[in-house]
Design an enzyme around this catalytic site. Sequence first.
Site, PDB file in Angstrom:
ATOM      1  N   THR A 138       0.829  -1.202   0.000  1.00  0.00           N
ATOM      2  CA  THR A 138       0.000   0.000   0.000  1.00  0.00           C
ATOM      3  C   THR A 138       0.863   1.252   0.000  1.00  0.00           C
ATOM      4  O   THR A 138       2.011   1.232   0.457  1.00  0.00           O
ATOM      5  CB  THR A 138      -0.909   0.011   1.245  1.00  0.00           C
ATOM      6  OG1 THR A 138      -1.573   1.276   1.352  1.00  0.00           O
ATOM      7  CG2 THR A 138      -0.107  -0.199   2.513  1.00  0.00           C
ATOM      8  N   ASP A 139       0.284   2.355  -0.470  1.00  0.00           N
ATOM      9  CA  ASP A 139       0.985   3.639  -0.401  1.00  0.00           C
ATOM     10  C   ASP A 139       1.083   4.158   1.030  1.00  0.00           C
ATOM     11  O   ASP A 139       1.891   5.053   1.320  1.00  0.00           O
ATOM     12  CB  ASP A 139       0.325   4.683  -1.298  1.00  0.00           C
ATOM     13  CG  ASP A 139      -1.150   4.918  -1.014  1.00  0.00           C
ATOM     14  OD1 ASP A 139      -1.702   4.276  -0.088  1.00  0.00           O
ATOM     15  OD2 ASP A 139      -1.770   5.741  -1.716  1.00  0.00           O
ATOM     16  N   GLU A 140       0.296   3.603   1.949  1.00  0.00           N
ATOM     17  CA  GLU A 140       0.290   4.120   3.317  1.00  0.00           C
ATOM     18  C   GLU A 140       1.596   3.857   4.067  1.00  0.00           C
ATOM     19  O   GLU A 140       1.852   4.485   5.097  1.00  0.00           O
ATOM     20  CB  GLU A 140      -0.902   3.555   4.092  1.00  0.00           C
ATOM     21  CG  GLU A 140      -2.233   3.978   3.495  1.00  0.00           C
ATOM     22  CD  GLU A 140      -3.421   3.658   4.388  1.00  0.00           C
ATOM     23  OE1 GLU A 140      -3.286   3.757   5.622  1.00  0.00           O
ATOM     24  OE2 GLU A 140      -4.484   3.301   3.844  1.00  0.00           O
ATOM     25  N   TYR A 164      -1.958  -0.376  11.019  1.00  0.00           N
ATOM     26  CA  TYR A 164      -2.119  -1.040   9.726  1.00  0.00           C
ATOM     27  C   TYR A 164      -0.912  -0.798   8.832  1.00  0.00           C
ATOM     28  O   TYR A 164      -0.280  -1.747   8.335  1.00  0.00           O
ATOM     29  CB  TYR A 164      -3.384  -0.546   9.017  1.00  0.00           C
ATOM     30  CG  TYR A 164      -3.371  -0.811   7.526  1.00  0.00           C
ATOM     31  CD1 TYR A 164      -3.283  -2.111   7.046  1.00  0.00           C
ATOM     32  CD2 TYR A 164      -3.429   0.235   6.603  1.00  0.00           C
ATOM     33  CE1 TYR A 164      -3.250  -2.366   5.672  1.00  0.00           C
ATOM     34  CE2 TYR A 164      -3.402  -0.013   5.238  1.00  0.00           C
ATOM     35  CZ  TYR A 164      -3.310  -1.315   4.781  1.00  0.00           C
ATOM     36  OH  TYR A 164      -3.268  -1.565   3.435  1.00  0.00           O
ATOM     37  N   LYS A 168       2.060  -3.407   7.379  1.00  0.00           N
ATOM     38  CA  LYS A 168       2.353  -3.608   5.960  1.00  0.00           C
ATOM     39  C   LYS A 168       3.811  -3.266   5.657  1.00  0.00           C
ATOM     40  O   LYS A 168       4.459  -3.945   4.848  1.00  0.00           O
ATOM     41  CB  LYS A 168       1.418  -2.765   5.098  1.00  0.00           C
ATOM     42  CG  LYS A 168      -0.022  -3.236   5.076  1.00  0.00           C
ATOM     43  CD  LYS A 168      -0.160  -4.635   4.490  1.00  0.00           C
ATOM     44  CE  LYS A 168       0.065  -4.658   2.995  1.00  0.00           C
ATOM     45  NZ  LYS A 168      -0.176  -6.026   2.421  1.00  0.00           N
TER      46      LYS A 168
END
Length: 360
Positions: A138-140, A164, A168
């Site tokens: 993810t970009d997060e 979260y 990741k």
Amino acid sequence: MRNILVTGGAGFIGANFVLYWLEANPSDKVVVLDALTYAGNRANLASVEDHEHFNFVQGDICNTDLVESLLKEHSIDTIVHFAAESHVDRSITGPDAFIETNIIGTYSLLKAGKKVWIDEPKANGNDVIPHRFHHVSTDEVYGTLSPTDPAFTEDTQYAPNSPYSASKAASDHLVRAYHHTYGMEVTTSNCSNNYGPFHFPEKLIPLVITNILHDKALPIYGDGQQIRDWLYVTDHARGIEKVLNQGRLGECYNIGGINEWANIDIVKLICELMDEAFSKDPSLAEKYPLATKAIASNSAELITYVEDRAGHDRRYAINPEKSNNELGYQPVESFETGIRKTVEWYLTNDSWWQELLRNG
């Protein structure tokens, strides 16, 4: 021809990938491994259940023995790893599941793949089995941007801000380590926010659509100016296909929609599209009698501002230049076409999401 194990293949993005892959590559074998937790839904795969090259296995990616047996039984040469806990709000209130699935689960898959593809062949005097472990991230993991910061690239320093995104990020590092330490043939993709069919109703876009249909408030965190880059889910599947076919081993590729929207603007747009749909199709008023605001073309009256969530990142934006240049990747859907398809899908497939709401 590939034999692919898709983890989390009954979830939103995983299921869309499976549907896309089997249509584009009908001779490939696809085995889905999914624990069918709250966000996994066997119904997402209904259209391929009878496909001769499709198999579904209910199970946990943390069960390394199960993963090993599937790799051997189905001669799996490719793992596409979607399985993850992904809802930021849930990670704030209950981070344990995110650590277990996203970190330990990824480690379990890597361990099984290393044993079957690398260790056992070497122990028997054979060459390493050609393979690919593709990790969907993810970009997060990159943290947050100010309104004027350049978009995330593959070289952006990791700075996760939620349990979260931290989980990741940890899984990304494990995948990288298994490539550099053991020679596992890996690739990673970091995507922006996905939307489209089968999106679980707790997420922003389907939540807004289904709440309008029930005349429920449309909650907006803070001032609603949080910016996200939105990617139609089938375009994400196309991007992963490009990485699998053309990506360099050990590399990461950002897959984005080049499509930044503030949350409040997304919600207002959906309100306009819902009002338009009800105006053009009188039968929707009969189908959804609770949607009184949409029937009256006043869906935006449901917008309600609520207290911002803890640690809410202000802006995500992906620079997909590497994927564009190396892989020839470009999203097919504009946001205008993709969001219309999404609204239409939810209006048409009410039995799918109503079942989830009843059980939720």
